[in-house]
Design a protein around this motif. Structure first.
Motif, PDB file in Angstrom:
ATOM      1  N   VAL A   1      42.495  37.989  14.604  1.00 51.09           N
ATOM      2  CA  VAL A   1      41.928  39.236  15.081  1.00 51.09           C
ATOM      3  C   VAL A   1      42.266  39.577  16.472  1.00 51.09           C
ATOM      4  O   VAL A   1      42.118  40.523  16.972  1.00 51.09           O
ATOM      5  N   SER A   2      43.163  38.751  17.136  1.00 53.11           N
ATOM      6  CA  SER A   2      43.513  38.884  18.333  1.00 53.11           C
ATOM      7  C   SER A   2      44.958  38.641  18.419  1.00 53.11           C
ATOM      8  O   SER A   2      45.521  38.009  17.440  1.00 53.11           O
ATOM      9  N   SER A   3      45.350  38.711  19.590  1.00 53.24           N
ATOM     10  CA  SER A   3      46.924  38.299  20.041  1.00 53.24           C
ATOM     11  C   SER A   3      47.095  37.801  21.413  1.00 53.24           C
ATOM     12  O   SER A   3      46.345  38.040  22.296  1.00 53.24           O
ATOM     13  N   PRO A   4      48.193  37.043  21.514  1.00 48.10           N
ATOM     14  CA  PRO A   4      48.442  36.499  22.791  1.00 48.10           C
ATOM     15  C   PRO A   4      48.326  37.767  23.971  1.00 48.10           C
ATOM     16  O   PRO A   4      47.913  37.456  25.119  1.00 48.10           O
ATOM     17  N   GLY A   5      49.033  38.953  23.747  1.00 50.51           N
ATOM     18  CA  GLY A   5      48.949  39.858  24.503  1.00 50.51           C
ATOM     19  C   GLY A   5      47.629  40.260  24.927  1.00 50.51           C
ATOM     20  O   GLY A   5      47.225  40.596  26.048  1.00 50.51           O
ATOM     21  N   ALA A   6      46.777  40.398  23.880  1.00 44.28           N
ATOM     22  CA  ALA A   6      45.350  41.156  24.266  1.00 44.28           C
ATOM     23  C   ALA A   6      44.585  40.268  24.831  1.00 44.28           C
ATOM     24  O   ALA A   6      43.711  40.371  25.783  1.00 44.28           O
ATOM     25  N   LEU A   7      44.852  38.742  24.549  1.00 43.43           N
ATOM     26  CA  LEU A   7      44.226  37.833  25.437  1.00 43.43           C
ATOM     27  C   LEU A   7      44.468  37.698  26.717  1.00 43.43           C
ATOM     28  O   LEU A   7      43.770  37.567  27.832  1.00 43.43           O
ATOM     29  N   LYS A   8      45.789  38.051  27.124  1.00 46.16           N
ATOM     30  CA  LYS A   8      46.201  37.950  28.511  1.00 46.16           C
ATOM     31  C   LYS A   8      45.538  38.958  29.311  1.00 46.16           C
ATOM     32  O   LYS A   8      45.238  38.835  30.508  1.00 46.16           O
ATOM     33  N   ARG A   9      45.728  40.206  28.615  1.00 46.79           N
ATOM     34  CA  ARG A   9      45.002  41.316  29.277  1.00 46.79           C
ATOM     35  C   ARG A   9      43.497  41.071  29.649  1.00 46.79           C
ATOM     36  O   ARG A   9      42.873  41.369  30.622  1.00 46.79           O
ATOM     37  N   LYS A  10      42.904  40.348  28.668  1.00 44.62           N
ATOM     38  CA  LYS A  10      41.369  40.327  28.837  1.00 44.62           C
ATOM     39  C   LYS A  10      41.059  39.277  29.897  1.00 44.62           C
ATOM     40  O   LYS A  10      40.025  39.433  30.651  1.00 44.62           O
ATOM     41  N   VAL A  11      42.052  38.152  29.915  1.00 42.02           N
ATOM     42  CA  VAL A  11      41.636  37.230  31.022  1.00 42.02           C
ATOM     43  C   VAL A  11      42.005  37.839  32.392  1.00 42.02           C
ATOM     44  O   VAL A  11      41.391  37.485  33.219  1.00 42.02           O
ATOM     45  N   ALA A  12      42.984  38.535  32.465  1.00 45.73           N
ATOM     46  CA  ALA A  12      43.506  39.362  33.753  1.00 45.73           C
ATOM     47  C   ALA A  12      42.273  39.974  34.061  1.00 45.73           C
ATOM     48  O   ALA A  12      41.955  40.328  35.495  1.00 45.73           O
ATOM     49  N   MET A  13      41.426  40.850  33.348  1.00 48.26           N
ATOM     50  CA  MET A  13      40.411  41.809  33.468  1.00 48.26           C
ATOM     51  C   MET A  13      39.272  40.928  34.123  1.00 48.26           C
ATOM     52  O   MET A  13      38.840  41.303  35.134  1.00 48.26           O
ATOM     53  N   VAL A  14      39.151  39.709  33.531  1.00 62.92           N
ATOM     54  CA  VAL A  14      37.757  39.219  33.751  1.00 62.92           C
ATOM     55  C   VAL A  14      38.155  38.415  35.109  1.00 62.92           C
ATOM     56  O   VAL A  14      37.221  38.514  36.306  1.00 62.92           O
ATOM     57  N   VAL A  15      39.458  38.027  35.545  1.00 60.11           N
ATOM     58  CA  VAL A  15      39.439  37.421  36.679  1.00 60.11           C
ATOM     59  C   VAL A  15      39.347  38.341  37.843  1.00 60.11           C
ATOM     60  O   VAL A  15      39.076  38.169  38.953  1.00 60.11           O
ATOM     61  N   ALA A  16      40.052  39.666  37.709  1.00 60.31           N
ATOM     62  CA  ALA A  16      39.832  40.607  38.468  1.00 60.31           C
ATOM     63  C   ALA A  16      38.552  41.004  38.950  1.00 60.31           C
ATOM     64  O   ALA A  16      38.090  41.204  40.102  1.00 60.31           O
ATOM     65  N   GLN A  17      37.700  41.188  37.843  1.00 58.87           N
ATOM     66  CA  GLN A  17      36.214  41.397  38.191  1.00 58.87           C
ATOM     67  C   GLN A  17      35.494  40.367  39.021  1.00 58.87           C
ATOM     68  O   GLN A  17      34.783  40.630  40.165  1.00 58.87           O
ATOM     69  N   ALA A  18      35.891  39.076  38.687  1.00 63.54           N
ATOM     70  CA  ALA A  18      35.200  38.002  39.476  1.00 63.54           C
ATOM     71  C   ALA A  18      35.632  38.047  40.903  1.00 63.54           C
ATOM     72  O   ALA A  18      34.896  37.850  41.919  1.00 63.54           O
ATOM     73  N   GLU A  19      37.091  38.293  41.226  1.00 63.40           N
ATOM     74  CA  GLU A  19      37.545  38.032  42.569  1.00 63.40           C
ATOM     75  C   GLU A  19      36.950  39.285  43.353  1.00 63.40           C
ATOM     76  O   GLU A  19      36.954  39.006  44.405  1.00 63.40           O
ATOM     77  N   PHE A  20      36.890  40.438  42.469  1.00 59.24           N
ATOM     78  CA  PHE A  20      36.344  41.763  43.214  1.00 59.24           C
ATOM     79  C   PHE A  20      34.854  41.314  43.755  1.00 59.24           C
ATOM     80  O   PHE A  20      34.491  41.727  44.952  1.00 59.24           O
ATOM     81  N   TYR A  21      33.933  40.791  43.017  1.00 59.41           N
ATOM     82  CA  TYR A  21      32.794  40.592  43.412  1.00 59.41           C
ATOM     83  C   TYR A  21      32.521  39.295  44.427  1.00 59.41           C
ATOM     84  O   TYR A  21      31.682  39.466  45.324  1.00 59.41           O
ATOM     85  N   LEU A  22      33.277  38.178  44.091  1.00 56.69           N
ATOM     86  CA  LEU A  22      33.357  37.216  45.063  1.00 56.69           C
ATOM     87  C   LEU A  22      33.934  37.390  46.462  1.00 56.69           C
ATOM     88  O   LEU A  22      33.655  36.885  47.468  1.00 56.69           O
ATOM     89  N   GLY A  23      35.189  38.301  46.489  1.00 50.54           N
ATOM     90  CA  GLY A  23      35.833  38.546  47.492  1.00 50.54           C
ATOM     91  C   GLY A  23      36.845  37.669  47.754  1.00 50.54           C
ATOM     92  O   GLY A  23      37.101  37.276  49.224  1.00 50.54           O
TER      93      GLY A  23
END
Length: 204
Positions: free
Chosen positions: A21-43
Motif C-alpha cells: 500500500v506504499s511505495s519508496p517514493g511515498a516513504l521518502k516524502r513522508k520521512v522528509a516531512m517528519v524530519v522537517a517538522q522536528a527540525e523546525f520545532y527543535l531549531g
C-alpha cells in the motif's frame, strides 16, 4: 486466525505489488516531512530517532539519506524481524505496551509509530503512550487510521476508533498535534499555537 509477523507477512504487505500500500517514493516524502517538522520545532538538525513497531526498519535508509549521522533505533514485536535485521539495522524486540517501562539513556528528537496503533487494544495504547511522551524531545509521528478513514492493506485485527478517542489519549500524556499526524511533547508545548490547540476535542 492468529497473525504472525513473519517473512511471508512482510513480503505480502511491503513487496508484493498486488498488496503493498506504499511505495519508496511515498516513504521518502513522508520521512522528509517528519524530519522537517522536528527540525523546525527543535531549531536544529535531528540527532536520533526511535521507530516503534518498525517492522523491517524501512525508515532507516531514507532517514540516513537525509541525515547520514542520525542514530536510528528500532523496536518491533516480530521475532523474525529481530532475528534477521536486529544487528544490521539496530532493531530490538519489544511490544508497544512495554514502552510504559522501557527507557534508554537519551530522549529522542523523533519518535515514529507508523501503522501500529489501530491494531492494538486501548490499554496497550495508553501504556505505550506514557513512554513516548516521556522519551520525546522533539516530534512524534503517530500515523493512525480512525473510523472516519477507509484504509487499504491489512485489515486483520484492525480496530478503528474515533479521531476524538486518539486526541484524548494523546492529550492525556501531553502530546499535542502540530499537523500531518505529528505531535510535539510536553517539552515543546510552548511552541504550539492556539489554532493548533483548537484541534483538540471539547473537554480535552
Amino acid at each position: 486466525m492468529h497473525k504472525t509477523y513473519d517473512q511471508a507477512y512482510f513480503d505480502k504487505w511491503y513487496r508484493d505489488p498486488d498488496h503493498a500500500v506504499s511505495s519508496p517514493g511515498a516513504l521518502k516524502r513522508k520521512v522528509a516531512m517528519v524530519v522537517a517538522q522536528a527540525e523546525f520545532y527543535l531549531g536544529r538538525p535531528i540527532r536520533n530517532v526511535l521507530d516503534v513497531g518498525c517492522g523491517e526498519g524501512v525508515w532507516r535508509a531514507p532517514l540516513r539519506a537525509l541525515r547520514p549521522d542520525v542514530h536510528y533505533r528500532g523496536l518491533d514485536a516480530s521475532e523474525y524481524v529481530v532475528r534477521r535485521f536486529g544487528r544490521s539495522r539496530n532493531i530490538g524486540l519489544a511490544r508497544f505496551s512495554q514502552l510504559a517501562e522501557l527507557r534508554f539513556d537519551t530522549r529522542f528528537d523523533v519518535i515514529v509509530c507508523s501503522d501500529v496503533l489501530h491494531y492494538l487494544k486501548p490499554a496497550e495504547i495508553r501504556a505505550g503512550l506514557v513512554g513516548i511522551a516521556e522519551m520525546l524531545e522533539g516530534v512524534a509521528f503517530l500515523e493512525v487510521f480512525t473510523n472516519r478513514d477507509d484504509p487499504d492493506g491489512d485489515h486483520q485485527d484492525l480496530q478503528l476508533r474515533s479521531p476524538a478517542w486518539y486526541l484524548h489519549a494523546f492529550h492525556e500524556v501531553g502530546l499535542l498535534p502540530c499537523g500531518s499526524q505529528c505531535y510535539v511533547g510536553p517539552r515543546l508545548e510552548r511552541h504550539i499555537s492556539a489554532l493548533e490547540r483548537a484541534q483538540l476535542p471539547v473537554g480535552a
